[in-house]
Design an enzyme around this catalytic site. Sequence first.
Site, PDB file in Angstrom:
ATOM      1  N   ASN A   1       0.859  -1.187   0.000  1.00 42.39           N
ATOM      2  CA  ASN A   1       0.000   0.000   0.000  1.00 42.39           C
ATOM      3  C   ASN A   1       0.898   1.241   0.000  1.00 42.39           C
ATOM      4  O   ASN A   1       1.434   1.617   1.047  1.00 42.39           O
ATOM      5  CB  ASN A   1      -0.904  -0.036   1.250  1.00 42.39           C
ATOM      6  CG  ASN A   1      -1.780   1.186   1.359  1.00 42.39           C
ATOM      7  OD1 ASN A   1      -1.865   1.991   0.424  1.00 42.39           O
ATOM      8  ND2 ASN A   1      -2.428   1.348   2.507  1.00 42.39           N
TER       9      ASN A   1
ATOM     10  N   LYS B   1       0.084   4.255  -0.472  1.00 41.95           N
ATOM     11  CA  LYS B   1      -0.596   5.448   0.059  1.00 41.95           C
ATOM     12  C   LYS B   1      -0.355   6.654  -0.864  1.00 41.95           C
ATOM     13  O   LYS B   1      -0.248   6.480  -2.066  1.00 41.95           O
ATOM     14  CB  LYS B   1      -0.150   5.710   1.504  1.00 41.95           C
ATOM     15  CG  LYS B   1      -0.318   4.457   2.378  1.00 41.95           C
ATOM     16  CD  LYS B   1      -0.227   4.741   3.851  1.00 41.95           C
ATOM     17  CE  LYS B   1      -0.394   3.422   4.620  1.00 41.95           C
ATOM     18  NZ  LYS B   1      -0.553   3.631   6.038  1.00 41.95           N
TER      19      LYS B   1
ATOM     20  N   HIS C   1     -10.043   1.263   4.297  1.00 43.34           N
ATOM     21  CA  HIS C   1      -8.773   1.456   5.012  1.00 43.34           C
ATOM     22  C   HIS C   1      -9.013   2.465   6.142  1.00 43.34           C
ATOM     23  O   HIS C   1      -9.778   3.421   5.983  1.00 43.34           O
ATOM     24  CB  HIS C   1      -7.694   1.972   4.051  1.00 43.34           C
ATOM     25  CG  HIS C   1      -6.344   2.000   4.693  1.00 43.34           C
ATOM     26  ND1 HIS C   1      -5.969   3.005   5.547  1.00 43.34           N
ATOM     27  CD2 HIS C   1      -5.303   1.130   4.644  1.00 43.34           C
ATOM     28  CE1 HIS C   1      -4.744   2.753   5.996  1.00 43.34           C
ATOM     29  NE2 HIS C   1      -4.315   1.624   5.457  1.00 43.34           N
TER      30      HIS C   1
ATOM     31  N   GLU D   1      -7.466   4.907   7.177  1.00 41.83           N
ATOM     32  CA  GLU D   1      -7.239   6.326   6.835  1.00 41.83           C
ATOM     33  C   GLU D   1      -8.434   6.876   6.055  1.00 41.83           C
ATOM     34  O   GLU D   1      -8.750   8.072   6.148  1.00 41.83           O
ATOM     35  CB  GLU D   1      -5.913   6.470   6.062  1.00 41.83           C
ATOM     36  CG  GLU D   1      -4.729   6.300   7.017  1.00 41.83           C
ATOM     37  CD  GLU D   1      -3.460   5.729   6.411  1.00 41.83           C
ATOM     38  OE1 GLU D   1      -3.320   5.713   5.181  1.00 41.83           O
ATOM     39  OE2 GLU D   1      -2.595   5.282   7.201  1.00 41.83           O
TER      40      GLU D   1
ATOM     41  N   GLU E   1      -6.168  -4.611  10.487  1.00 43.32           N
ATOM     42  CA  GLU E   1      -5.161  -3.566  10.709  1.00 43.32           C
ATOM     43  C   GLU E   1      -5.540  -2.766  11.949  1.00 43.32           C
ATOM     44  O   GLU E   1      -6.321  -1.806  11.856  1.00 43.32           O
ATOM     45  CB  GLU E   1      -5.118  -2.614   9.508  1.00 43.32           C
ATOM     46  CG  GLU E   1      -4.707  -3.276   8.215  1.00 43.32           C
ATOM     47  CD  GLU E   1      -4.081  -2.257   7.261  1.00 43.32           C
ATOM     48  OE1 GLU E   1      -2.903  -2.417   6.933  1.00 43.32           O
ATOM     49  OE2 GLU E   1      -4.767  -1.298   6.887  1.00 43.32           O
TER      50      GLU E   1
ATOM     51  N   GLY F   1       1.552   2.683  10.849  1.00 49.63           N
ATOM     52  CA  GLY F   1       2.511   3.774  10.715  1.00 49.63           C
ATOM     53  C   GLY F   1       3.158   4.187  12.027  1.00 49.63           C
ATOM     54  O   GLY F   1       3.802   5.225  12.106  1.00 49.63           O
TER      55      GLY F   1
ATOM     56  N   SER G   1       2.494  -1.648  10.685  1.00 51.12           N
ATOM     57  CA  SER G   1       3.923  -1.731  11.003  1.00 51.12           C
ATOM     58  C   SER G   1       4.518  -3.115  10.729  1.00 51.12           C
ATOM     59  O   SER G   1       5.427  -3.550  11.433  1.00 51.12           O
ATOM     60  CB  SER G   1       4.181  -1.293  12.457  1.00 51.12           C
ATOM     61  OG  SER G   1       3.812   0.078  12.603  1.00 51.12           O
TER      62      SER G   1
HETATM   63  P1  PGA Z   1       2.138   0.653   7.802  1.00 49.34           P
HETATM   64  O1  PGA Z   1       0.739   0.839   7.051  1.00 49.34           O
HETATM   65  O2  PGA Z   1       2.720  -0.668   7.312  1.00 49.34           O
HETATM   66  O3  PGA Z   1       2.967   1.832   7.367  1.00 49.34           O
HETATM   67  O4  PGA Z   1       1.863   0.616   9.246  1.00 49.34           O
HETATM   68  C1  PGA Z   1      -0.108  -0.257   6.828  1.00 49.34           C
HETATM   69  C2  PGA Z   1      -1.377   0.204   6.150  1.00 49.34           C
HETATM   70  O5  PGA Z   1      -1.845   1.310   6.457  1.00 49.34           O
HETATM   71  O6  PGA Z   1      -1.939  -0.491   5.311  1.00 49.34           O
END
Ligand code: PGA
Length: 240
Positions: free
Chosen positions: A11, A13, A93, A95, A160, A166, A202
């Site tokens: 991903n 982003k 997601h 976000e 998640e 993140g 993460s």
């Molecule tokens: P991250 O993001 O691996 O940077 O924690 C995962 C995601 O948001 O899909």
Amino acid sequence: MKDRRPLLAANWKMNPAPLPMGASPGQIPECYKAHGAVDVVVFPSFLDIPRCVAAGLSVGAQYGRAEPSGAFTGDVSIAMIKAAGCRYVLCGHSERRRYHKETDDEVAAQAVAALELGLHPIVCVGETLTEREAGKEKAVVKRQLSRLLPQSKLLTIAYEPVWAIGTGKNATPKEAQEMHAYIRGLLPREAKNETRILYGGSANGLNAKDLLTQPDVDGLLVGGASLKVKEFGDMVAVAL
Ligand code: PGA
């Protein structure tokens, strides 16, 4: 050995695709390409989708609106991403839920629209830190999935936990396994064994192996680490 094929989803982003501009297929890093025993799918920004498709990668969109077209300024529909060559789409997601206030109903509508158009939806679920501290993580995930559970076609689910995205603080393999087993237990009988449940939050080159060897972890949805070619390559190698 699990009989579900592992899936590693990158991903990216709102970051530029980590591919050289105008790259020919020969210049694309190996880790993002199809691998025999592992499905690797990249999720670039909408603008980078065409060049990832042209490079022969398996591509998904980070979002797609359920309605095929209409007065929805700034949005892109699932029908459009399909026409652009995507095979996968992320639905809900955290976000998107947080910054765009996507509701469980909207997420379910996106997943259903994707299935109807023959795309693979990856439905993202996960609790916040406050919800986990209040012992509500399972109830939250169940609520997020509830509208989709009677769905007879196969979904992919990504667990998640919001507090892990993140932050550099991943769920422990034990915490991930516990939630994945819980989610699998919610699925209808005919979908239980086949449904892939990915972990995200993460995930990186150091923890990939311990996460992927959990019996109900069928792959990873990787944000930050998926932009680093060497590290993502190590993660794909673990899944092989
Ligand atoms: P991250 O993001 O691996 O940077 O924690 C995962 C995601 O948001 O899909």
